[in-house]
Write an enzyme that holds these catalytic residues in place. Structure first.
Site, mmCIF file in Angstrom:
data_model
loop_
_atom_site.group_PDB
_atom_site.id
_atom_site.type_symbol
_atom_site.label_atom_id
_atom_site.label_comp_id
_atom_site.label_asym_id
_atom_site.label_seq_id
_atom_site.Cartn_x
_atom_site.Cartn_y
_atom_site.Cartn_z
ATOM 1 N N ASN A 8 -1.719 4.001 -12.590
ATOM 2 C CA ASN A 8 -1.535 2.554 -12.733
ATOM 3 C C ASN A 8 -2.874 1.944 -13.152
ATOM 4 O OD1 ASN A 8 -0.944 -0.137 -12.459
ATOM 5 N ND2 ASN A 8 -0.685 -0.096 -10.228
ATOM 6 N N LYS A 10 -3.513 -0.985 -14.106
ATOM 7 C CA LYS A 10 -3.645 -2.416 -13.764
ATOM 8 C C LYS A 10 -4.274 -3.198 -14.931
ATOM 9 C CE LYS A 10 -3.840 -1.204 -8.895
ATOM 10 N NZ LYS A 10 -4.146 -1.593 -7.545
ATOM 11 N N HIS A 94 5.407 -4.055 -6.784
ATOM 12 C CA HIS A 94 4.057 -3.694 -6.337
ATOM 13 C C HIS A 94 3.550 -4.773 -5.374
ATOM 14 C CE1 HIS A 94 -0.215 -2.833 -6.359
ATOM 15 N NE2 HIS A 94 0.090 -1.637 -6.835
ATOM 16 N N GLU A 96 0.786 -6.147 -4.980
ATOM 17 C CA GLU A 96 -0.028 -7.219 -5.572
ATOM 18 C C GLU A 96 0.874 -8.314 -6.136
ATOM 19 O OE1 GLU A 96 -2.314 -4.671 -8.113
ATOM 20 O OE2 GLU A 96 -3.546 -4.004 -6.426
ATOM 21 N N GLU A 166 3.274 2.678 -0.645
ATOM 22 C CA GLU A 166 1.891 2.229 -0.797
ATOM 23 C C GLU A 166 1.570 1.244 0.316
ATOM 24 O OE1 GLU A 166 0.167 2.551 -4.934
ATOM 25 O OE2 GLU A 166 1.384 0.764 -5.005
ATOM 26 N N GLY A 172 -6.628 -0.026 -2.917
ATOM 27 C CA GLY A 172 -7.939 -0.495 -3.362
ATOM 28 C C GLY A 172 -8.956 -0.666 -2.245
ATOM 29 N N SER A 213 -5.564 4.145 -2.572
ATOM 30 C CA SER A 213 -6.889 4.773 -2.540
ATOM 31 C C SER A 213 -6.842 6.295 -2.704
ATOM 32 C CB SER A 213 -7.630 4.409 -1.248
ATOM 33 O OG SER A 213 -7.893 3.021 -1.222
HETATM 34 P P1 PGA Z 1 -5.569 2.248 -5.707
HETATM 35 O O1 PGA Z 1 -4.293 1.462 -6.272
HETATM 36 O O2 PGA Z 1 -5.350 3.714 -6.005
HETATM 37 O O3 PGA Z 1 -6.727 1.675 -6.468
HETATM 38 O O4 PGA Z 1 -5.628 1.982 -4.256
HETATM 39 C C1 PGA Z 1 -3.000 1.958 -6.110
HETATM 40 C C2 PGA Z 1 -1.987 0.961 -6.604
HETATM 41 O O5 PGA Z 1 -2.174 -0.232 -6.403
HETATM 42 O O6 PGA Z 1 -0.979 1.328 -7.212
#
Ligand code: PGA
Length: 251
Positions: A8, A10, A94, A96, A166, A172, A213
């Site tokens: 991903n 982003k 997701h 976010e 997740e 993150g 992460s």
């Molecule tokens: P990350 O993001 O690996 O940077 O924690 C994962 C995600 O948001 O899909």
């Protein structure tokens, strides 16, 4: 089903960086057919990335899709358009988007239905916050997210669906789930799908990924667990050495 490594990207990369990473990934992953690598570039570059993508090495995923198939939805990208440029997967729900953009279950449900209607495989993201985890609410939150997202969807039982677990607190943040914690989560998913659909459907059509992460230190543990069918990687998927190292544990 083959294990899955989902990148991903982003909004991390510009167009040149996306192309350069794509080329590196194609070089690294060509001929490695025992697992599937999916890249989800920024929506802005999805089409240009799609136009240079070599056939058969990487699959293309989108980070989102419009909740409606009406052509009048300014600023959005429809399932039909994603399919048209060769997308196979789409991230839905997701955290976010849930937390920062207020995406709710009815939108998530519509997106899942549209993904199926237009031949895209949904990657439904679910996960609890730290507060919810500390209050012992993880199972309740996940069940609510699953049933909220799926209960009104007429799930085509011949098609696959990917559930990405997740935890919000792991995304993150540099902190992550202990691999042993995957077992009760997977069992919860299995119970849900068995009660709403069937055990056979879960066993044959549902994939469970871990995300949050992910790095090369934790990936071996998750990949050797029978409760994890792959990984969803954000930040580390933009670092070619780290991503290739994560991928090495799929062999
Ligand atoms: P990350 O993001 O690996 O940077 O924690 C994962 C995600 O948001 O899909």
């Amino acid at each position: 089903m083959k294990k899955m490594l989902f990148a991903n990207w982003k909004m991390f990369l510009n167009e040149g960086e996306s192309f350069s990473l794509l080329k590196k990934f194609e070089y690294e992953f060509s001929g490695r057919n025992n697992f599937e690598v999916v890249i989800a570039p920024s929506m802005l570059y999805l089409s240009s990335v799609a136009s240079v993508l070599k056939k058969g090495v990487l699959a293309l995923g989108a980070q989102n899709l419009a909740m409606s198939k009406k052509d009048s939805l300014t600023g959005e990208v429809s399932a039909k358009q994603l399919k048209d440029i060769g997308c196979q997967y789409v991230l839905i729900g997701h955290s976010e988007r849930r937390t920062l953009l207020g995406e709710e279950n009815d939108q998530i449900t519509q997106k899942i239905s549209l993904a199926f209607e237009f031949g895209l495989t949904p990657v439904l993201c679910v996960g609890e916050t730290l507060k919810e985890k500390n209050e012992g609410k993880t199972e309740a939150v996940l069940l609510k997210q699953l049933s909220g997202a799926l209960k009104k969807v007429n799930l085509p039982l011949e098609k696959k669906i990917v559930i990405a677990y997740e935890p919000v607190w792991a995304i993150g943040s540099g902190t992550y789930l202990e691999v042993e914690e995957m077992e009760p989560i997977w069992k919860l998913f299995r119970r849900f799908f068995t009660s709403v659909y069937s055990e056979k459907f879960f066993d044959e059509k549902v994939m469970v990924l871990y995300g949050g992460s992910v790095n090369s230190l934790i990936s071996p543990g998750f990949l050797s667990s029978k409760y994890c069918d792959g990984l969803l990687v954000g930040r580390a998927s933009c670092d070619p050495l780290e991503f290739v190292s994560i991928a090495s544990y799929f062999d």
